[in-house]
Design a protein around this motif. Structure first.
Motif: not given
Length: 296
Positions: A169-178, A256-264, A280-283, A289-290
């Motif tokens: 699994a692959f995650f991208i994590i972005d801090i909301d409103n940083f 809070t954070i937002s995350m997009g993930a996918c199966i590898v 997925a993160l953009y969505q 968010r959150n």
């Protein structure tokens, strides 16, 4: 009446000794034993011949003192009082010489040990510096997780090694409103937020998983050997809650954070999984968010 028999034994021992000098310690012992037999039997010539042979062939710093003792034993048996005085003087000088050589030998051993310890210490320092150089080339200096380049290389290696029936699994994590965190609470607090999130994420992944910082407030996680989509969802919910519950002194806005993930899959590459997770993160951000979304 036993003298002829003992004399014969002494001569036999001498002949045996002359033909067998391979074992150094046994040879020295045999010489000294034969000399004592000769002294006991008043065989002056044989005793001195053996002594001179021993002195010529086997003298070193370890047996100098023993030679001196034998010389005194010979003198006490075969020499006059005047000669005995000279022999005792020789014994004293030999003994002093033996002690001096022993002292020098111990000093040399100590110096060798110091040289060895210094060499090992220098080698340790070189290895440590090399490790630090390797570490600094792979880690993000600010957060001490993998930097973007190293993270990508490690993920690509993991995918290449993956069995065809195994998934990751692959995650991208972005801090909301940083930006708001920096503007409202200050850049020092913002920096602390990034470091703390990196630390929390690093402590909550398995040994064979990977974490990297790929942007200012963006992190990526690669999870090895994920059994199902349900496992991805559980991990994502866990991370969301972990960050929401995090306490940071001076932080004056919700974190809070937002995350997009996918199966590898085994036939994927880094560019593909990054693109899928990023979409997925953009969505997730578009949806408010959150939260997290797993790419289908």
């Amino acid at each position: 009446h036993n003298a002829p028999i003992e004399s014969l034994e002494a001569h036999r021992s001498i002949r045996h000794l002359q033909g067998n000098t391979t074992d150094y310690r046994n040879t020295i012992k045999n010489y000294t034993d034969c000399i004592k037999i000769c002294i006991k039997l008043n065989l002056k010539k044989q005793a001195y011949d053996l002594y001179h042979n021993l002195e010529a062939k086997f003298v070193n710093s370890l047996n100098l003192s023993r030679l001196a003792e034998i010389k005194v034993e010979l003198a006490m048996k075969f020499c006059s009082k005047e000669e005995l005085h000279d022999q005792l003087l020789d014994y004293y000088h030999l003994n002093m010489k033996a002690k001096e050589k022993d002292k020098l030998s111990k000093l040399q051993s100590l110096l060798n040990k110091i040289d060895l310890e210094n060499a090992l210490y220098e080698q340790h320092i070189i290895l440590k510096k090399n490790e630090e150089l390797v570490k600094s080339s792979k880690l993000d200096a600010f957060t001490e997780v993998l930097n973007k380049k190293a993270f990508q290389l490690h993920v690509e290696e993991k995918i290449k090694e993956k069995d065809i029936d195994k998934k990751g699994a692959f995650f991208i994590i972005d801090i909301d409103n940083f930006k708001s965190v920096n503007d409202t609470c200050g850049h020092l607090i913002g920096d602390h937020v990034i470091v703390k999130i990196a630390s929390v994420l690093r402590k909550n992944i398995r040994k064979n998983d990977l974490i990297g910082r790929v942007g200012g407030d963006e992190f990526c996680i690669y999870l090895d050997d994920i059994a199902s989509l349900e496992d991805i969802n559980k991990k994502a919910y866990f991370i969301l809650k972990l960050i929401r519950d995090m306490h940071i002194d001076g932080l004056c806005v919700p974190l809070t954070i937002s995350m997009g993930a996918c199966i590898v899959e085994a036939d994927n590459n880094f560019d593909k999984i990054y693109k899928n997770a990023d979409l997925a993160l953009y969505q997730a951000k578009e949806n408010g968010r959150n939260q997290f979304i797993v790419s289908s």
